[in-house]
Design a protein around this motif. Structure first.
Motif, short mmCIF file in Angstrom:
data_model
loop_
_atom_site.label_atom_id
_atom_site.label_comp_id
_atom_site.label_asym_id
_atom_site.label_seq_id
_atom_site.Cartn_x
_atom_site.Cartn_y
_atom_site.Cartn_z
N GLN A 123 0.83 -1.20 0.00
CA GLN A 123 0.00 0.00 0.00
C GLN A 123 0.87 1.25 0.00
O GLN A 123 2.03 1.23 0.38
CB GLN A 123 -0.93 0.01 1.21
CG GLN A 123 -1.99 -1.08 1.17
CD GLN A 123 -3.01 -0.94 2.29
OE1 GLN A 123 -3.08 0.08 2.96
NE2 GLN A 123 -3.80 -1.97 2.50
N ALA A 124 0.27 2.35 -0.43
CA ALA A 124 0.96 3.64 -0.43
C ALA A 124 0.11 4.66 0.31
O ALA A 124 -1.12 4.64 0.23
CB ALA A 124 1.21 4.11 -1.86
N LEU A 125 0.77 5.52 1.07
CA LEU A 125 0.09 6.58 1.81
C LEU A 125 0.82 7.90 1.56
O LEU A 125 2.01 7.90 1.26
CB LEU A 125 0.10 6.27 3.31
CG LEU A 125 -0.76 5.12 3.82
CD1 LEU A 125 -0.53 4.92 5.31
CD2 LEU A 125 -2.23 5.35 3.54
N PRO A 126 0.12 9.02 1.72
CA PRO A 126 0.80 10.31 1.60
C PRO A 126 1.92 10.42 2.63
O PRO A 126 1.69 10.21 3.82
CB PRO A 126 -0.31 11.33 1.88
CG PRO A 126 -1.59 10.60 1.58
CD PRO A 126 -1.33 9.18 1.98
N ALA A 127 3.12 10.74 2.17
CA ALA A 127 4.28 10.77 3.06
C ALA A 127 4.12 11.80 4.17
O ALA A 127 4.60 11.60 5.28
CB ALA A 127 5.54 11.04 2.26
#
Length: 201
Positions: A84-88
């Motif tokens: 998954q990717a999330l806003p850094a």
């Protein structure tokens, strides 16, 4: 289920589109395959020491990509975030990676206008992260989840390669846990950094 796992998301007109897990993200410069292999025993030990789910993530553009997760054994727990990717700027590990960038790098990274990012506010928060040496994500990316993150470096490099985080249900998180969690995160990051340095030659 697709929405819950970030493979789809509902937009304003109630139709669905590809979610964060399927969108292309910027590539990471980190040696992801090597990190994933080396990190597992460290994440496992970290999970056993703190009793909560642990994660490894790398910076990819303005997002963090979760490379590996070890779930804890408690019934109420934070699940696997692998892939998954999330806003850094919201994720705990992402904040610690952004905090290691200089002003020019940060400005270049966020040169495209983004209404969700207040760059001046972010700069202030990152200054605090640099001072403390860790970051907190208190339900910024998911209601009911609180995470504490720290950067991971090789012993001979000032720039972090990745970040580690401990993620727990907010109902179980306590500020009194912070000192021990941060110390344990730092120990784990140092150990993984040494292993990475040795493996990379």
């Amino acid at each position: 289920m697709l929405v819950y796992t970030d493979f789809a998301e509902q937009v304003d007109d109630r139709s669905y589109q590809a979610g964060p897990a399927l969108r292309s993200t910027a590539t990471s410069k980190a040696p992801v395959a090597l990190l994933r292999r080396l990190a597992q025993p460290h994440l496992q030990e970290l999970m056993e020491r703190v009793g909560e789910t642990t994660n490894l993530m790398v910076l990819a553009g303005t997002e963090v990509r979760f490379v590996s997760t070890v779930e804890c054994n408690q019934i109420l727990r934070v699940g696997d975030r692998g892939g998954q990717a999330l806003p850094a700027h919201l994720a705990s590990g992402g904040k610690t990676l952004l905090a290691a960038l200089d002003e020019e790098e940060l400005t270049r990274l966020y040169r495209e206008p983004d209404e969700s990012v207040d760059l001046e506010k972010l700069r202030s928060e990152l200054a605090l992260v640099r001072k403390r040496g860790f970051a907190i994500n208190d339900q910024l990316t998911e209601t009911g989840v609180t995470a504490v993150g720290g950067a991971m470096r090789r012993p001979d490099d000032e720039k972090p390669v990745a970040a580690l985080s401990i993620a727990a249900p907010t109902a179980r998180f306590d500020q009194h846990l912070l000192p021990s969690w941060v110390a344990t995160l730092s120990e784990t990051a140092a150990g993984l950094g040494r292993d990475l340095s040795a493996a990379a030659g």
